[in-house]
Design an enzyme around this catalytic site. Structure first.
Site, mmCIF file in Angstrom:
data_model
loop_
_atom_site.group_PDB
_atom_site.id
_atom_site.type_symbol
_atom_site.label_atom_id
_atom_site.label_comp_id
_atom_site.label_asym_id
_atom_site.label_seq_id
_atom_site.Cartn_x
_atom_site.Cartn_y
_atom_site.Cartn_z
ATOM 1 N N GLU A 63 0.748 -1.166 -0.084
ATOM 2 C CA GLU A 63 0.033 0.075 0.035
ATOM 3 C C GLU A 63 0.950 1.479 -0.175
ATOM 4 O O GLU A 63 1.767 1.467 0.666
ATOM 5 C CB GLU A 63 -0.973 -0.049 1.214
ATOM 6 C CG GLU A 63 -1.864 1.371 1.150
ATOM 7 C CD GLU A 63 -2.592 1.453 2.628
ATOM 8 O OE1 GLU A 63 -3.386 2.512 2.539
ATOM 9 O OE2 GLU A 63 -2.535 0.843 3.379
ATOM 10 N N ASP A 111 9.956 6.004 15.710
ATOM 11 C CA ASP A 111 9.969 7.094 15.173
ATOM 12 C C ASP A 111 10.374 8.121 16.460
ATOM 13 O O ASP A 111 9.773 7.975 17.509
ATOM 14 C CB ASP A 111 8.511 7.749 15.077
ATOM 15 C CG ASP A 111 8.387 9.194 14.644
ATOM 16 O OD1 ASP A 111 9.501 9.994 14.414
ATOM 17 O OD2 ASP A 111 7.168 9.975 14.336
ATOM 18 N N ASP A 136 10.878 12.181 17.762
ATOM 19 C CA ASP A 136 10.394 13.633 17.335
ATOM 20 C C ASP A 136 11.311 14.269 18.526
ATOM 21 O O ASP A 136 10.926 14.258 19.631
ATOM 22 C CB ASP A 136 8.954 13.674 17.397
ATOM 23 C CG ASP A 136 8.570 15.150 16.589
ATOM 24 O OD1 ASP A 136 9.187 15.977 17.313
ATOM 25 O OD2 ASP A 136 7.779 14.908 15.762
ATOM 26 N N SER A 174 13.794 12.796 9.059
ATOM 27 C CA SER A 174 12.001 13.115 8.860
ATOM 28 C C SER A 174 12.059 14.470 7.991
ATOM 29 O O SER A 174 11.167 14.604 7.478
ATOM 30 C CB SER A 174 11.414 13.042 10.128
ATOM 31 O OG SER A 174 11.732 14.252 10.784
ATOM 32 N N HIS A 176 13.480 8.455 11.531
ATOM 33 C CA HIS A 176 12.583 7.383 11.357
ATOM 34 C C HIS A 176 13.635 6.122 11.395
ATOM 35 O O HIS A 176 14.482 6.151 10.717
ATOM 36 C CB HIS A 176 11.510 7.254 10.397
ATOM 37 C CG HIS A 176 10.725 8.213 10.425
ATOM 38 N ND1 HIS A 176 10.323 8.856 9.319
ATOM 39 C CD2 HIS A 176 10.206 8.924 11.424
ATOM 40 C CE1 HIS A 176 9.192 9.748 9.409
ATOM 41 N NE2 HIS A 176 9.278 9.981 10.820
#
Length: 454
Positions: free
Chosen positions: A66, A131, A133, A182, A188
């Site tokens: 996908e 991830d 951040d 990112s 990531h």
């Protein structure tokens, strides 16, 4: 507001494009024409295919994968799939997504999901992803906040990667870990080993829980760590040894988080003894200009003076270990990792806010990686134009009245398809090498399996 277009047929999508309802893009750092040029000349479509497909011949690892496009007007199209990288590139040039995400491999082609029974359409595998951040470090960094980063706070990410990469290799035996910037304030991890891709949701949740140490603080302020038992788990002992060596530089010197009175109170709240905290508070009131590095040393100095009888040095040693972990241990967005069907932004996308490319990073060069020096898409196109002029003997520039085809041809000759004449080259070559190594191991594993089936 984002509009989801996850239930459209190809016919419906064609109608939307024909009617021009994909217009009205937000004013951002990157316009659609720039993105088209980037997708046409710089994006490494072939290597992306090799990475996801695990080989040169198309398999369901790619064909049933996908993809999701975010269009310039923030419309979000899910369940896209492609037979090869040429189709993916063609659709990207057609729709000009501001970014696109990679999802799982499904039991059937995602485009056919409406024509088959729901019970037969489900995700089979996907890379295990993580991830980090920088905004999750806002309670401990003093130089920046929110979406801003600088060379002082990026080391929080660098040391987190070091801790996690060793853990992935030594604790889980993973080999193929792709670290990708990112584009703005984070990083990531894509764990691409075959066994990692096959993990179910339960296994992914367990791994995420294993790695989650720093949690939120309901009262606000500095985040807390889970109630850690002693002796520490070997993973945490190893992590602590890594973090202690970086704590002075990253936290005490570069961030200096306890220099102010308010900052000092944050430190005192993390100490387990009120008498010790009171003694330190009095000491710092007399000398309010003391740095965080000095205040960190003051804890041991006051304790060694013998004036605090209510607590043992071993308890304070444990508290200081917890503080190091609180400030430097990796802070993960665990929801990204827990579910097989989670989509994540593809490597080499362009961040719409910064124009920087989401480049893969060689773990061996992580210490020298500077996110502020990552090329922007506009920089790269200018490099292509400059190189095309050199190749053509002071040929036409982008400012002249040449046709778009002439510009494209010039860029294509200079670029050779994947930006080899630009500053994107080192990242593209690393991605190519990573994909090749992954392919070799995948083929080797298949041959071993076939040899056992005699």
């Amino acid at each position: 507001m984002t509009v989801q277009i996850d239930e459209l047929d190809d016919k419906d999508l064609d109608e939307i494009i024909a009617n021009g309802t994909l217009d009205g893009a937000k004013q951002g750092a990157v316009d659609s024409e720039t993105m088209i040029q980037y997708y046409r000349h710089l994006f490494p479509w072939k290597y992306l295919f090799q990475w996801l497909n695990h080989g040169p011949v198309v398999t369901n690892d790619f064909a049933h994968r996908e993809f999701a496009f975010t269009l310039p007007n923030d419309a979000y199209i899910r369940y896209l799939s492609f037979s090869n990288w040429e189709e993916l590139k063609k659709e990207a040039l057609n729709l000009c997504p501001s970014r696109f995400e990679v999802g799982p491999v499904y039991s059937a082609n995602p485009r056919d999901r409406k024509t088959i029974r729901k019970s037969t359409f489900h995700p089979l595998k996907k890379e295990l992803v993580f991830d980090i951040d920088m905004t999750d470090y806002d309670d401990v960094r003093t130089c920046c906040s929110k979406t801003n980063i600088c060379e002082k706070c990026w080391p929080f990410i660098t040391i987190a990667v070091q801790v996690l990469d060793i853990c992935f290799h030594e604790d889980f035996g993973f080999k193929h870990i792709l670290w990708v910037y990112s584009g703005r304030r984070g990083i990531h991890a894509w764990i691409c080993d075959e066994i990692a891709c096959s993990l179910d949701d339960r296994s992914r949740r367990m791994i995420a829980s294993y790695l989650q140490v720093v949690v939120g603080n309901p009262q606000g302020g500095v985040r807390l760590i889970n109630n850690l038992k002693r002796p520490l788990h070997p993973h945490l002992t190893r992590s602590l040894n890594i973090l202690k060596s970086a704590f002075v530089k990253i936290v005490l010197e570069d961030q200096d988080p306890w220099a102010s009175k308010e900052g000092a109170e944050n430190l005192l709240k993390l100490l387990p003894d009120k008498d010790l905290a009171s003694a330190l508070r009095k000491k710092w009131e007399v000398d309010p200009e003391r740095s965080s590095k000095n205040k960190w040393s003051d804890i041991d100095t006051v304790l060694a003076s013998g004036s605090i009888a209510s607590i043992s040095p071993s308890v304070i040693a444990i508290a200081k270990q917890d503080i190091v972990l609180t400030y430097l241990y990796p802070r993960l967005d665990v929801e990204v990792s827990r579910h097989l069907n989670h989509l994540l932004k593809s490597p080499f996308c362009v961040h719409p806010g910064t124009s920087r490319v989401c480049v893969p990073i060689d773990i061996e060069r992580m210490d020298s990686f500077n996110p502020l020096k990552v090329p922007t898409v506009n920089d790269l196109l200018q490099e292509l134009d400059k190189n095309s002029q050199n190749d053509n003997g002071h040929g036409p520039t982008m400012e002249t009245n040449t046709t778009e085809n002439q510009k494209d041809n010039a860029r294509g000759q200079s670029n050779k398809g994947h930006g080899f004449s630009t500053s994107l080259n080192p990242y593209t070559l690393y991605f190519k090498s990573f994909s090749s190594q992954l392919f070799k191991e995948t083929v080797g594993n298949k041959r071993k399996h076939e040899n056992l089936e005699f």
